[in-house]
Design an enzyme around this catalytic site. Sequence first.
Site, PDB file in Angstrom:
ATOM      1  N   HIS A 136       2.410   4.468  12.179  1.00  0.00           N
ATOM      2  CA  HIS A 136       3.584   5.779  10.732  1.00  0.00           C
ATOM      3  C   HIS A 136       3.815   7.239  11.468  1.00  0.00           C
ATOM      4  CE1 HIS A 136       4.145   2.117   9.474  1.00  0.00           C
ATOM      5  NE2 HIS A 136       2.571   1.616   8.678  1.00  0.00           N
ATOM      6  N   HIS A 175       4.753  -3.702  10.145  1.00  0.00           N
ATOM      7  CA  HIS A 175       5.638  -2.948   9.413  1.00  0.00           C
ATOM      8  C   HIS A 175       6.032  -2.408  10.494  1.00  0.00           C
ATOM      9  CE1 HIS A 175       2.017  -3.093   6.640  1.00  0.00           C
ATOM     10  NE2 HIS A 175       3.300  -3.282   5.667  1.00  0.00           N
TER      11      HIS A 175
HETATM   12 ZN   LIG Z   1       1.406  -2.449   8.821  1.00  0.00          ZN
END
Ligand SMILES: [Zn+2]
Length: 317
Positions: A136, A175
Site C-alpha cells: 500500500h 487488498h
Molecule cells: Zn492485505
Amino acid sequence: MTMTGYFTHRDCWKHEMGPGHPECPERLDAIEDRLLISGLDVALDRREAPVAALADIELAHSRLHVAALRGLSDGLKEDIEAGGPSYAQVDPDTSINVSTWDAALRAAGAALAATDAVLAGEMENAFCAIRPPGHHACREKAMGFCFFNNVAIAAKYALERHGLKRVAIVDFDVHHGNGSEDIMAGDPRVLMVSFFQHPFYPMDWVHTGASNLVNVPVPAYTKGMEIRELIENAWIPRLEEFAPEMIFISAGFDAHREDDMGQLGLVEQDYAWITDRIKDVARRHAKGRIVSCLEGGYSFSALGRSVEAHIRVLADV
Ligand SMILES: [Zn+2]
C-alpha cells in the site's frame, strides 16, 4: 545449492502499532513456528536481512517521503524522552513506534538482498518474512500498515542496478496493491498482475487503463476455484507474452477463508497452486528467479499453514 532463501531480521519483530493491532509481531512467530514444526526450516538457506540503502529505497519513493518518515521517527524518540506517547500516527490504521524506521529498512533490505542472491545464482528463489509490509506504500505516502514498498523497491533495483529489462510483480493479497500500482503504472519494463476483493480497502481502485497492469477486482465470497480460473485466463497469458526475467511476489495471505480481514475463500492448497503456476512461468522465462515478500495475513494459523504451502512449492520439498 539450497533452492530457496529465507530472509528476515529481528528488527522486523520490534515494529508494532499498539495493543490489538492485527499487523503485529506475532504474525512472524506464526510463520517461524510453522516452519519449525513442519521441518521445512532445514530446507531453507536462512539469511539475516541487511539495512537497505536510502538511495535504493529512493528508486521507488521520493526523497521527501523517506525524509518525512525519518523525521517522524526522530520526533517520536524526542517526544518519548519528554514523556510523550509511544506511537506517532500516520493514518487511522497505521502508526510508528521507536523501531519502525529500523524495521522498515530491514524489510526493504531483505527484498534487496534476496534479489542480489537470486540474481547471483546463489539460490533459485527466496521468501522474505518481513514486516512492515509494503504494497500500500505509494511513491509519496505511507498508508495501510505500509511505509516502504518492499516489492516495488526490489523490482526497480533489479531493473536499475542489475540491468534487467523486464520484471513482473504478482500480488495475491486480498487488498489492492495501490502503492505498487502508483509506483509502477505506465512503466513498460514492469508487468503487474493481481486480483483483489472489490469494493474493499483502500477503496480507490479504478481501472486506469495503464497497459502494464492486469489488476482484476473480484467480489466478496469468491472462492479458490474461481480465482484459479481467473489466474489461468487473465494472468498467465500476459505473463507468458511478457516473458519476465524475474518475478516478484507480494505474498499476502489475507484472502484465506479463515482470515477475517477479508471475505475471499482461498485455502492453503490454492496458495500452493498459485505458487506452482508462477514458478512454472519463472522456470520458462526467468531461470526460476522469484523473490516473494510477505504482505498481509492476519489469522495466525492460516498464515503459518499458507506460508508453509507457498514455501514448499518454492523449495520443491
Ligand atoms: Zn492485505
